[in-house]
Structure formats: structure tokens, C-alpha cells
Design a protein around this motif. Structure first.
Motif, PDB file in Angstrom:
ATOM      1  N   GLN A  38       0.763  -1.237  -0.101  1.00  0.00           N
ATOM      2  CA  GLN A  38      -0.145  -0.109   0.118  1.00  0.00           C
ATOM      3  C   GLN A  38       0.825   1.506  -0.097  1.00  0.00           C
ATOM      4  N   GLU A  39       1.931   1.196   0.854  1.00  0.00           N
ATOM      5  CA  GLU A  39       2.903   2.305   0.844  1.00  0.00           C
ATOM      6  C   GLU A  39       3.560   2.553  -0.432  1.00  0.00           C
ATOM      7  N   GLU A  40       3.755   1.606  -1.072  1.00  0.00           N
ATOM      8  CA  GLU A  40       4.385   1.823  -2.555  1.00  0.00           C
ATOM      9  C   GLU A  40       3.399   2.497  -3.551  1.00  0.00           C
ATOM     10  N   PHE A  41       2.250   1.919  -3.408  1.00  0.00           N
ATOM     11  CA  PHE A  41       1.154   2.414  -4.432  1.00  0.00           C
ATOM     12  C   PHE A  41       1.022   3.964  -4.298  1.00  0.00           C
ATOM     13  N   VAL A  42       0.674   4.088  -2.951  1.00  0.00           N
ATOM     14  CA  VAL A  42       0.323   5.488  -2.409  1.00  0.00           C
ATOM     15  C   VAL A  42       1.444   6.614  -2.730  1.00  0.00           C
ATOM     16  N   ALA A  43       2.908   5.964  -2.622  1.00  0.00           N
ATOM     17  CA  ALA A  43       3.892   6.863  -3.054  1.00  0.00           C
ATOM     18  C   ALA A  43       3.977   7.090  -4.561  1.00  0.00           C
ATOM     19  N   VAL A  44       3.790   6.256  -5.508  1.00  0.00           N
ATOM     20  CA  VAL A  44       3.456   6.475  -6.852  1.00  0.00           C
ATOM     21  C   VAL A  44       2.277   7.492  -7.040  1.00  0.00           C
ATOM     22  N   LEU A  45       1.284   7.378  -6.426  1.00  0.00           N
ATOM     23  CA  LEU A  45       0.200   8.493  -6.508  1.00  0.00           C
ATOM     24  C   LEU A  45       0.599   9.806  -6.040  1.00  0.00           C
ATOM     25  N   LYS A  46       1.389   9.903  -5.200  1.00  0.00           N
ATOM     26  CA  LYS A  46       1.920  11.304  -4.593  1.00  0.00           C
ATOM     27  C   LYS A  46       2.860  11.674  -5.394  1.00  0.00           C
ATOM     28  N   SER A  47       3.596  10.784  -6.321  1.00  0.00           N
ATOM     29  CA  SER A  47       4.627  11.319  -6.959  1.00  0.00           C
ATOM     30  C   SER A  47       4.027  12.025  -8.419  1.00  0.00           C
TER      31      SER A  47
END
Length: 92
Positions: A80-89
Motif C-alpha cells: 500500500q505504501e508503494e502504491f500511495v508513493a506512486v500516486l503522490k509522485s
């Protein structure tokens, strides 16, 4: 209006992490496969994003409009943290 879609795909060397991003001007990209789970609104970097996770918990999906561009993002094998990091990017 004509719809051009940009598609970016990423997989790591052993294909255990996969990311698919589609973008289209002024609308969500046309989808050939729709996410069948429930989408929940969330706010990331001040932007409303609709995010879903399959019942098995293996597949993330998000869709949103940002600065005149529609995005659909899906991934499997990411935490989940990786997916959210992509969206934040994307939402910077």
C-alpha cells in the motif's frame, strides 16, 4: 473531441511488481477492463483520488483528474505504501 491516451507500464526483473498508468487529456482514459471492486475517495497531496483494492488484496486501482489530465493507475505486487508513493509522485 478525440482522446489520446498515454500508457506507461513498469515491471521489476522477476515480474513480482507491476504498475500500469494511463493518462488522457481532460477526461479519464477509456478503459478496456473496469475495476470491479468498490472505489473509496481519498485525498492525496490535496487532490481527491478514488482508490480500490481487490478482495484478495493483490491488486490496487486508482482514478482521478489532475490539472486537466485524467489518470487510471493499477498495480499488483506493490505494498500500500508503494502504491500511495506512486500516486503522490504523480500529484506533485
Amino acid at each position: 473531441m478525440c482522446c489520446y491516451t498515454i500508457i506507461l507500464n513498469y515491471s521489476n526483473a522477476d515480474f513480482t511488481k507491476n504498475l500500469h498508468l494511463e493518462a488522457a487529456k481532460e477526461q479519464l482514459p477509456l478503459a478496456d477492463v473496469l475495476f470491479s471492486g468498490a472505489l473509496q475517495p481519498s485525498v492525496i497531496n490535496g487532490q481527491e483520488v478514488y482508490i480500490g483494492l481487490t478482495e484478495e488484496g493483490a491488486f490496487y486501482y486508482a482514478e482521478f483528474l489532475y490539472q486537466g489530465v485524467g489518470f487510471r493507475v493499477n498495480a499488483d505486487g506493490l505494498a500500500q505504501e508503494e502504491f500511495v508513493a506512486v500516486l503522490k509522485s504523480v500529484l506533485q
